[in-house]
Design an enzyme around this catalytic site. Structure first.
Site, PDB file in Angstrom:
ATOM      1  N   ARG A 180       9.211 -12.327 -13.775  1.00 61.60           N
ATOM      2  CA  ARG A 180      10.383 -11.603 -13.300  1.00 61.60           C
ATOM      3  C   ARG A 180      10.195 -11.225 -11.847  1.00 61.60           C
ATOM      4  O   ARG A 180       9.176 -10.652 -11.454  1.00 61.60           O
ATOM      5  CB  ARG A 180      10.599 -10.338 -14.137  1.00 61.60           C
ATOM      6  N   ARG A 219      17.171 -14.147 -13.604  1.00 60.84           N
ATOM      7  CA  ARG A 219      15.853 -13.672 -14.025  1.00 60.84           C
ATOM      8  C   ARG A 219      15.271 -14.474 -15.171  1.00 60.84           C
ATOM      9  O   ARG A 219      15.992 -14.956 -16.033  1.00 60.84           O
ATOM     10  CB  ARG A 219      15.917 -12.202 -14.403  1.00 60.84           C
ATOM     11  N   ASP A 232      14.608 -10.101 -18.711  1.00 62.86           N
ATOM     12  CA  ASP A 232      15.115  -8.755 -18.449  1.00 62.86           C
ATOM     13  C   ASP A 232      14.991  -7.981 -19.753  1.00 62.86           C
ATOM     14  O   ASP A 232      15.517  -8.408 -20.778  1.00 62.86           O
ATOM     15  CB  ASP A 232      16.572  -8.820 -17.991  1.00 62.86           C
ATOM     16  N   ASP A 271      15.616  -4.159 -21.201  1.00 64.40           N
ATOM     17  CA  ASP A 271      16.181  -2.835 -20.924  1.00 64.40           C
ATOM     18  C   ASP A 271      16.066  -1.966 -22.164  1.00 64.40           C
ATOM     19  O   ASP A 271      16.503  -2.366 -23.250  1.00 64.40           O
ATOM     20  CB  ASP A 271      17.665  -2.939 -20.554  1.00 64.40           C
TER      21      ASP A 271
END
Length: 160
Positions: A86, A95, A98, A100
């Site tokens: 990343r 990317r 990712d 989150d």
């Protein structure tokens, strides 16, 4: 789940390289991580970038039973992102991975590194649809997550 474990939810996405293979590998790596007792993943979805550029994304969500505090879990997620190449050359760049954090139990947190619950998850089909696979009765910002998803029906998402 024991009293010292909490259920956390994370969103996974990638749009560079073999995205589906990367997500599968990361899910396995999460299962091997100290402090994470269980990982359950949604199905994978293909989505167009939202406020981002590049090829379509592969997205999923995962439920984790964890003893890690929110910032400790964030450190694990960011280390996995780095391990998988990343880069952050600019906001919302394409990317390789990712990750989150969406929710960490019922905790609210406002830290410069992390806001919980995730402040935009109710605005993104690529987060809500996989999340509903794992938690169909989940409420987000006071409403059923399914109601939020109905509001953003214009964001195409298709199962892989």
């Amino acid at each position: 789940m024991s009293a010292d474990r909490v259920r956390a939810y994370i969103a996974l996405g990638a749009n560079l390289g073999d995205s589906a293979a990367t997500l599968k590998t990361v899910l396995d790596e999460l299962r091997q991580t100290p402090g994470i007792a269980a990982v359950t993943a949604s199905r994978f979805y293909r989505t167009a970038p939202v406020e981002a550029t590049g090829p379509d994304f592969v997205n999923a969500a995962a439920a984790l039973d964890t003893t890690l505090a929110p910032l400790e879990l964030l450190d694990v997620l960011q280390a996995l992102e780095l391990r998988h190449g990343r880069e952050r050359p600019y906001r919302n760049a394409p990317r390789t991975l990712d990750l989150d954090m969406l929710l960490h139990g019922d905790q609210s947190l406002e830290d410069p590194r992390l806001v919980l619950p995730h402040p935009r998850m109710h605005l993104r089909a690529f987060v809500l649809r996989p999340l509903l696979d794992l938690a169909p009765t989940l409420r987000v910002a006071g409403r059923p997550a399914a109601d939020w998803l109905a509001d953003i029906h214009d964001q195409p998402i298709s199962p892989l």
